[in-house]
Design an enzyme around this catalytic site. Structure first.
Site, PDB file in Angstrom:
ATOM      1  N   HIS A  25       7.043  30.080  22.721  1.00 49.56           N
ATOM      2  CA  HIS A  25       8.359  29.468  22.921  1.00 49.56           C
ATOM      3  C   HIS A  25       8.632  29.104  24.386  1.00 49.56           C
ATOM      4  O   HIS A  25       9.725  29.327  24.899  1.00 49.56           O
ATOM      5  CB  HIS A  25       9.445  30.398  22.399  1.00 49.56           C
ATOM      6  CG  HIS A  25       9.446  30.580  20.910  1.00 49.56           C
ATOM      7  ND1 HIS A  25       8.933  29.638  20.045  1.00 49.56           N
ATOM      8  CD2 HIS A  25       9.897  31.610  20.126  1.00 49.56           C
ATOM      9  CE1 HIS A  25       9.079  30.071  18.796  1.00 49.56           C
ATOM     10  NE2 HIS A  25       9.653  31.257  18.823  1.00 49.56           N
TER      11      HIS A  25
ATOM     12  N   HIS B 189      16.160  27.839  16.770  1.00 50.67           N
ATOM     13  CA  HIS B 189      15.645  29.032  16.090  1.00 50.67           C
ATOM     14  C   HIS B 189      16.732  29.687  15.234  1.00 50.67           C
ATOM     15  O   HIS B 189      16.967  30.892  15.305  1.00 50.67           O
ATOM     16  CB  HIS B 189      15.115  30.022  17.126  1.00 50.67           C
ATOM     17  CG  HIS B 189      14.016  30.912  16.627  1.00 50.67           C
ATOM     18  ND1 HIS B 189      14.177  31.766  15.562  1.00 50.67           N
ATOM     19  CD2 HIS B 189      12.741  31.072  17.044  1.00 50.67           C
ATOM     20  CE1 HIS B 189      13.054  32.433  15.371  1.00 50.67           C
ATOM     21  NE2 HIS B 189      12.156  32.021  16.246  1.00 50.67           N
TER      22      HIS B 189
ATOM     23  N   GLU C 237      12.711  25.535  11.447  1.00 50.10           N
ATOM     24  CA  GLU C 237      12.556  25.107  12.837  1.00 50.10           C
ATOM     25  C   GLU C 237      11.814  23.767  12.873  1.00 50.10           C
ATOM     26  O   GLU C 237      10.596  23.720  12.750  1.00 50.10           O
ATOM     27  CB  GLU C 237      11.784  26.155  13.633  1.00 50.10           C
ATOM     28  CG  GLU C 237      12.405  27.543  13.620  1.00 50.10           C
ATOM     29  CD  GLU C 237      11.473  28.573  14.238  1.00 50.10           C
ATOM     30  OE1 GLU C 237      11.077  28.397  15.405  1.00 50.10           O
ATOM     31  OE2 GLU C 237      11.125  29.549  13.540  1.00 50.10           O
TER      32      GLU C 237
END
Length: 346
Positions: free
Chosen positions: A104, A178, A313
């Site tokens: 991420h 998210h 996502e």
């Protein structure tokens, strides 16, 4: 009469909580900490139901789980070994010492930043525009990146996410949100009995460390086949190796179609009284079934059960930096990044 309204209040630290309410009584709370969604409160049978996982203060996000509801960037998902190449130049990102990969966008990334924010109101929708300047070299990424994420709430019960970014030199950019959904509003109930539809013929196979292997596999005759409505439970009650590996789902699904004519995914509550439709122009959606085991945090006063949420996502599939056919996430100065995802509540 227009009753779309927006208010704001302190959310702890230096965070601000913005509360957006539409004419139907649906309320979305968002914060500039990580440009995230905090609450999505829907009237159901005369009662209010919060259908996303979140916490009650900025401090709780920092202490418990910084990814819940956040904007993820510069790159969603895992970059294997933290390495990539642009224009024959190799780059090395900081990696997680536990697995040797970058997740991420690396630590101290978009989800921990306090974004600039601006309110915009029209007769059709109310919006908060979050903006962040990511400096050249931040977390090892090249280029000064100017990113914005706009959250809008409409009277059609749509939560619209508009992403926009520019860079002054070639870099990687592949953001997502998210969000975790649990349409029962009860975090002590797993999402096993939610029904799921995903318009995807293929999914990306992952290895033991959940990095993409490069294989795109047909969903046919696997628990990944959600081309017709199935309960999520099928990915838990199986010995199929890809599901057993992660105790559910933590996989990219390669979407058959993109755009806004029809939804690419739909989640339906167990009692069928509520659903969320996902529309996107991104080519993939990563679905994660919140397999935290006994390590789930307390969420609004209740212990989160394992599989107590499910993400949708939208993004280019992880593995794009390594494998042909997975998509391109290089952003150049010549062409700004622009994409949209819509979650429609019915």
């Amino acid at each position: 009469m227009k009753v779309l309204k927006i208010t704001c209040q302190n959310f702890g630290e230096t965070a601000i909580l913005y509360s957006l309410t539409n004419d139907n009584g649906l309320t979305m709370n968002v914060t500039n900490l990580g440009a995230r969604i905090v609450d999505l409160i829907v009237p159901v049978n005369g009662e209010e139901r919060n259908i996303v996982l979140g916490f009650e203060s900025a401090e709780e996000y920092l202490e418990k789980d910084i990814y819940f509801g956040a904007t993820i960037g510069r790159v969603a998902g895992r970059i294997k070994h933290g390495t990539f190449t642009i224009d024959n130049q190799d780059y090395q990102l900081p990696v997680n010492p536990e697995n040797g990969h970058t997740l991420h966008g690396g630590s101290e990334s978009f989800e921990r930043k306090f974004w600039e924010s601006e309110i915009k109101e029209t007769n059709e929708q109310i919006s908060v525009i979050f903006s962040y300047l990511s400096h050249d070299g931040e977390n090892g990424f090249p280029g000064e990146l100017k990113a914005s994420v706009t959250y809008s709430l409409t009277n059609q019960n749509e939560w619209i996410i508009d992403y926009y970014a520019t860079t002054d030199q070639p870099t990687l950019y592949n953001p997502t949100n998210h969000v975790y959904f649990n349409l029962t509003g009860d975090v002590t109930q797993s999402v096993a009995q939610h029904e799921l539809l995903v318009d995807a013929d293929r999914f990306a196979v992952v290895s033991e460390d959940t990095t993409a292997t490069g294989e795109l596999r047909s969903v046919k005759d696997t628990p990944f086949d959600f081309r017709q409505f199935k309960t999520v439970d099928q990915v838990f009650q199986t010995n199929y190796e890809q599901n057993s590996l992660v105790d559910g789902l933590d996989h990219p699904f390669i979407l058959n179609n993109t755009g806004f004519d029809r939804p690419q995914a739909i989640i339906t509550a167990p009692e069928k009284e509520l659903s969320v439709e996902m529309y996107t122009d991104r080519p993939a959606v990563v679905i994660f079934t919140a397999q935290f085991g006994n390590d789930g945090p307390d969420v609004r006063g209740n212990k989160l059960v394992s599989h107590g949420g499910i993400t949708l996502e939208t993004q280019v599939s992880p593995g794009a930096t390594e494998f042909d056919g997975f998509g391109d996430i290089v952003l150049s100065p010549q062409k700004p990044y622009q994409s949209r995802t819509i979650y429609k509540i019915n």
